[in-house]
Enzyme design. Sequence first.
Site, PDB file in Angstrom:
ATOM      1  N   HIS A 104      -7.865  -5.232  -0.707  1.00 24.41           N
ATOM      2  CA  HIS A 104      -6.601  -4.556  -0.424  1.00 24.41           C
ATOM      3  C   HIS A 104      -5.649  -5.434   0.365  1.00 24.41           C
ATOM      4  O   HIS A 104      -4.448  -5.183   0.391  1.00 24.41           O
ATOM      5  CB  HIS A 104      -6.879  -3.259   0.339  1.00 24.41           C
TER       6      HIS A 104
ATOM      7  N   SER B  56       0.848  -1.185   0.000  1.00 31.47           N
ATOM      8  CA  SER B  56       0.000   0.000   0.000  1.00 31.47           C
ATOM      9  C   SER B  56       0.892   1.247   0.000  1.00 31.47           C
ATOM     10  O   SER B  56       1.689   1.438  -0.913  1.00 31.47           O
ATOM     11  CB  SER B  56      -0.952  -0.037   1.192  1.00 31.47           C
TER      12      SER B  56
END
Length: 697
Positions: free
Chosen positions: A669, A554
């Site tokens: 994610h 991320s």
Amino acid sequence: MNLADEDPYLWLEDVLGERALAWVRERNAESQGLLTALPEYAPIREQLLAVLNSKERIAQVSRRGDHFYNLWRDDTHPRGLWRRTTLAEYRQSSPAWETVLDIDALAATESENWVWAGANALDSAPHRCLVSLSRGGADATVVREFDTTTKQFVAGGFTLPEAKSSVTWIDENTLYVGTDIGVGSLTDSGYPRIVQRWARGKPLASAVTVFEGDPTDVSVSVSVDLTPGHERTIFSRSLDFYHQQHFLLQGEKLMPFDLPSDASFSFWNHADSVSDTLLIELRSDWAVAGSTHVSGSLLATDALAYLAGDRQFTALFTPTDTRSLAGYSPTREHLIVNLLDNVASRLELWRRTPDGFAPRSIDAPFPGSLSVRSLNDPMRHDDPLAESYLLGYTDFLTPDSLFLGRTEADPGLGADPPALELLKARPALFDANGLRAEQRFATSADGTRVPYFIVWPRGAQADAENPTLLYGYGGFEISLNPWYPGGHGRAWFERGGVLVVANIRGGGEFGPTWHQAAIQQHKQRSYDDFIAVAEDLIAGGITSPRHLGIMGGSNGGLLVGAAFTQRPELFNAVVCQVPLLDMRRYHMLLAGASWMAEFGNPGVPEDWAHIARYSPYQNVAANKIYPEVLFTTSTRDDRVHPAHARKMAARMREQGHALLYYENIEGGHGGAADNAQRAHLQAMEFAYLWRQLGRAD
């Protein structure tokens, strides 16, 4: 020059486009074919799957009423069992669990790839829940009302279609809801812009709008406190990632709630008390009523007095150069303050008395990471657990343990809290005999001392040949505290690998100032810190560029992307997970607009001037030599767009650079939707790292 000429890979932003998915499938076939054929892959996958599916890991619980709930995944329940037990049973070595909802069975019955995303219970009737289910692990969820007494979804109950929704109970028959109801209902970041009041049995289209934000806000939200005698509703606008405006509902009117916009707060109350306490955590210095309270402080005051205009506070925590607030948890009469001291956890205990607050200490394991969860139910007058809490501890070489603690209702100011009761202890997942962990400091480009942890494998010496994995994040005020790395233990330490965890600026290890030192125009400091740790590892003979790899996900994917494009000669492996990489367009992709308080706005020339200097997608060059990079992402990631990894890989391939790319179709994610997917992904990553970094035989 138009945008398509400047960026020929815009077509990869079409998440489910045929051309884009054909490209993904081709890359996946290449990378999986190579990585799964490596000799390390198969044994590491089996070891990791055993860790992930271990039935001896601690079942983490949350209290609802008289029960303790847990979501459990293993080899026979890959999607999970939502289950519950009592405290008396939980104390046993093998508790009896009652299944409430079988996610695997539900997914099979409904032919959906459901992933559990949580349950929101009504405080006054905890059997009423709003269960959120995600398709493939995305942030967007389907919401359905569930009754934990009947263990059934409620016929004709509240339901919401797939969206990034927020739902809050008002009472058994009414909700506040923010969801996608068409044009104008979402912010530029893709989150709810309006809050509506929705009555049971009525169509969503009949819901009444009660609060609105602006399209440029990150989101709007509402919190409802149903504690008897302390009922309170607060609406909030998230102006950006760190600033909010709050409004207190008084009758039918919304009254501004006066707080620093970057402060966070909570009300501490219970059903037996006529007063309650307002707790305020500061992100910046606050000069008020003749005093200045510094950034990172935790303040307490009487809530009603504050609402009447009183601005006198008790400081329950004030930071120092090495100590920062990590969190707090209230019992009925005590506040347990969790703080970091040079990235190691300590606890302080504050008792609320008629004369103010009295401090004591809690004797807890050290050094390592502590987590605290109060078991107090403020809705109950006779709660037997009002002064009880769960305390978790771990460090790099110590398996997780869970304790039951008690503050005592009225111990007297000089008394010590009772000893912690060990509830659970996870067995060792790897042999730590001969391993050691230490903390060191590197010096960054501007002279800042940057801490980092090293976990040494058995028998390792500083001979410059240790396969070394450097991990970092450095953003959004998130701290990288010690954890028990069971997977690394088997896949990395036992094979002779060194793990390094860098506590760089941009994180929260030393409070808000450590974070704010590396945001927006100063973001490069995160990358300077990370590079300084890499250089320190090399200078100290711990490893060498031939044996040094980096990993991050991320914002950490952006970190390693910036590091390898700026200093490619330092590394021989890069694992870049669900990353941000195209910082020219990040604010236009999915939730990217919500992060402009962290990075800046690329549409503003002054902001783009500093972003352009580090944005990996704009800085990768054909005339440089880079280590072979492994990019990983997920098609179902609806937070960080998979196009970041897709476009970076496509550009580097065009420039002639060797790389590997893997995109899991599910996973959101987190990159994986179940343990089997996660073991496959991580085994490929570790196999790649051993291929790149292993010692020469």
